[in-house]
Design an enzyme around this catalytic site. Structure first.
Site: not given
Ligand SMILES: *Cc1c(COP(=O)(O)O)cnc(C)c1O
Length: 360
Positions: A102, A172, A196
């Site tokens: 990521w 993030d 999540k």
């Molecule tokens: C799932 C995830 C993403 C991607 O998220 P989207 O909503 O599909 O754009 C980005 N960063 C992390 C750490 C994630 O777990």
């Protein structure tokens, strides 16, 4: 009806009481005679849903007054672009920490808008640890530092917050928000895709310090513009109303669990159960430095790769689903976000022991 223990990395399990409440209110939200899905986002009813979700999130995370909370779309991936566009105006530089898949994606997208300085990367060692801050090469002219506190695919987590002085810290937190208490005041921007630990997919939560929202790139899409969205209470265009509503129910549920401190205890306990099951056997292995193991995503491999398919099939028969690891790393991965009950984790650990006895 049978509900399984769903170890999906996302979209992931939601708390059952949340689903039940959404079901009970589906056709008629509190006497309005309509579903939240059918409501104008400008209606008084939806405004109350929206503001109450924000108020509860602010309370749970103790978000200071001078931060704005935005309820947007476009996922964390949208924020990979929104962050540089909002924080560096028409161009600039920023620091990024590379700890896995990521962060790599955030870096690649960031490079489209600015000069990226990768302060540290553990790619060479297979992303099995978090690089200590003493080894980072910070750029004094960086507009911000971006990192990924929990790498969902690798199963790697920062159990500390970087100390970088006045440079805004951008995180993030897609797969770790609400998993433990956090000092929001140490961050410039926190963002998270909802699917999540917050609610259904389609919603992205952004928590941004209000002095950082006024320097947007002149070509930035309006929907990604923090200031426009903040001025419009995240309703610059039609927001993901249903997802926002369900997120509000999840926030209420988190509060009913005793808030983030009590979830943190539970999450740490859950992770410990699984890592102990892995470490106490030669049959399973987790490649991550024990100091940096994720509380939310627990990847593991079997000593015998040939048994993977059988493992997944038998697990599914036992009501333990979505354990297949990410296509880029293989093996297994158990994602155990807030909504995964401790019993689900115990059931998986017990299954793993039984499976080893049969096949090990
Ligand atoms: C799932 C995830 C993403 C991607 O998220 P989207 O909503 O599909 O754009 C980005 N960063 C992390 C750490 C994630 O777990």
């Amino acid at each position: 009806m049978t509900r399984v223990y769903n170890f999906s990395p996302g979209p992931a399990m939601l708390p059952e009481p949340v689903l039940r409440q959404a079901q009970a209110e589906l056709l008629d939200w509190r006497g309005t005679g309509m579903s939240v899905m059918e409501m104008s986002h400008r209606s008084e009813a939806f405004r109350s849903i929206a503001s109450s979700a924000e108020a509860t999130l602010r309370e749970l995370m103790a978000i200071p007054e001078h931060y704005r909370v935005l309820f947007l779309q476009g996922g964390a991936t949208g924020q990979f672009a929104a962050v540089p566009l909002n924080l560096t105006g028409d161009g600039g530089r920023a620091d990024y920490v590379d700890t896995g898949q990521w962060s790599k994606k955030a870096i690649a997208e960031g490079r489209r808008y600015l000069e990226v300085n990768v302060v540290a990367s553990t790619a060479a060692t297979g992303y099995s640890s978090v690089p200590p801050q003493s080894e980072w090469h910070l750029d004094p002219a960086a507009a911000y530092l971006h990192y990924t506190p929990n790498e969902t695919i690798g199963g790697l987590e920062f159990h500390w917050v970087p100390e970088i002085g006045d440079t805004p810290l951008v995180a993030d937190m897609s797969s770790s928000i609400l998993s433990r208490p956090l000092d929001v005041g140490r961050f410039g921007v926190i963002y998270a895709g909802a699917q999540k630990n917050i609610g259904p997919a389609g919603l992205t939560v952004v928590i941004v310090r209000d002095d950082l929202i006024d320097n947007v790139n002149s070509r930035a899409p309006g929907v990604l513009d923090y200031k426009r969205q903040a001025d419009a209470d995240s309703m610059y265009n039609t927001p993901p109303a249903m997802a926002w509503y369900v997120a509000g129910l999840v926030f209420d549920w988190v509060k009913a669990q005793g808030g983030l401190a009590s979830l943190a205890e539970r999450n740490q306990r859950k992770a410990h159960i699984l890592y102990s099951a892995i470490d106490s056997s030669d049959f399973y292995e987790n490649p991550i430095d024990p100091e940096c193991r994720s509380w939310m995503n627990v990847p593991f491999i079997l000593a015998e790769k040939a048994l993977e398919t059988t493992f997944l099939e038998k697990a599914e028969e036992a009501g333990l689903v979505a354990l297949k690891g990410h296509r880029s790393v293989g093996g297994m991965r158990a994602s155990i976000y807030n909504a995964m009950p401790e019993e689900g984790v115990v059931a998986l650990a017990t299954f793993m022991k039984d499976f080893e006895e049969r096949h090990g």
